[in-house]
Motif scaffolding. Structure first.
Motif, short mmCIF file in Angstrom:
data_model
loop_
_atom_site.label_atom_id
_atom_site.label_comp_id
_atom_site.label_asym_id
_atom_site.label_seq_id
_atom_site.Cartn_x
_atom_site.Cartn_y
_atom_site.Cartn_z
N VAL A 171 0.84 -1.20 0.00
CA VAL A 171 0.00 0.00 0.00
C VAL A 171 0.88 1.25 0.00
O VAL A 171 0.68 2.16 -0.81
CB VAL A 171 -0.94 0.01 1.21
N ALA A 172 1.84 1.30 0.91
CA ALA A 172 2.71 2.46 1.02
C ALA A 172 4.00 2.07 1.73
O ALA A 172 4.00 1.18 2.58
CB ALA A 172 2.02 3.59 1.79
N GLY A 173 5.09 2.74 1.36
CA GLY A 173 6.37 2.49 1.99
C GLY A 173 7.08 3.79 2.30
O GLY A 173 6.81 4.82 1.68
N LYS A 198 -2.96 6.70 -3.93
CA LYS A 198 -2.30 8.01 -4.05
C LYS A 198 -3.32 9.14 -3.90
O LYS A 198 -4.40 9.10 -4.49
CB LYS A 198 -1.59 8.13 -5.40
N GLY A 199 -2.95 10.13 -3.10
CA GLY A 199 -3.84 11.26 -2.87
C GLY A 199 -4.83 11.05 -1.75
O GLY A 199 -5.50 12.00 -1.31
N GLN A 210 -2.24 7.21 7.54
CA GLN A 210 -3.48 7.99 7.58
C GLN A 210 -4.26 7.67 6.31
O GLN A 210 -3.75 7.88 5.20
CB GLN A 210 -3.16 9.48 7.65
N MET A 211 -5.46 7.19 6.48
CA MET A 211 -6.29 6.78 5.35
C MET A 211 -7.53 7.66 5.30
O MET A 211 -8.34 7.65 6.23
CB MET A 211 -6.68 5.30 5.48
N ASN A 212 -7.68 8.41 4.23
CA ASN A 212 -8.84 9.29 4.04
C ASN A 212 -9.62 8.85 2.82
O ASN A 212 -9.12 8.10 1.98
CB ASN A 212 -8.37 10.74 3.86
N SER A 213 -10.84 9.35 2.72
CA SER A 213 -11.71 9.04 1.57
C SER A 213 -11.74 7.54 1.30
O SER A 213 -11.57 7.09 0.16
CB SER A 213 -11.22 9.79 0.33
N LEU A 214 -11.98 6.79 2.34
CA LEU A 214 -11.93 5.33 2.22
C LEU A 214 -13.03 4.79 1.31
O LEU A 214 -14.15 5.32 1.28
CB LEU A 214 -12.01 4.69 3.59
#
Length: 122
Positions: A48-50, A64-65, A81-85
């Protein structure tokens, strides 16, 4: 003994936010790359992210974003941090870290957390 302990998962509605944390503990000399992976039902685990020790980040195109990875080196902790899930973000999220341990000699290996469930309902 090195451990990665995740927290912050849960159930959230579409468009909501969650923040995951992963704290490393044990006889740690240093931590290199840290990251978050996820595994949806019947799918393979994906990055997901590194983030590396210098703070450079990379993300899967699908997040992304919307997602932001960060780390606190003093606390040996990485965050997501996870937004706009979205519903497709549902899965078990795993923390991963490349950790150097001094035990006789220098041992560098990857460690995994136990996983935390994130469920996004529509």
């Amino acid at each position: 003994q090195v451990q990665l302990v995740e927290s912050g998962g849960g159930l959230v509605q579409t468009g909501g936010s969650l923040k995951l944390s992963c704290a490393a503990s044990g006889s740690i000399f240093s931590i290199n790359d840290m990251g978050w992976y996820r595994q949806a039902p019947e799918k393979t685990r994906e990055l997901v992210a590194g983030i590396n020790s210098g703070g450079s980040t990379n993300y899967a195109d699908s997040v992304k974003g919307r997602f932001t990875i960060s780390r606190d080196n003093a606390k040996k902790t990485v965050y997501l941090q996870m937004n706009s899930l979205k519903a497709e973000d549902t899965g078990v999220y795993y923390c991963n870290a490349e950790i150097l341990v001094i035990r006789g000699g220098a041992i560098l290996r990857a460690y995994w957390g136990q996983g935390t469930q994130v469920t996004v309902s529509s």
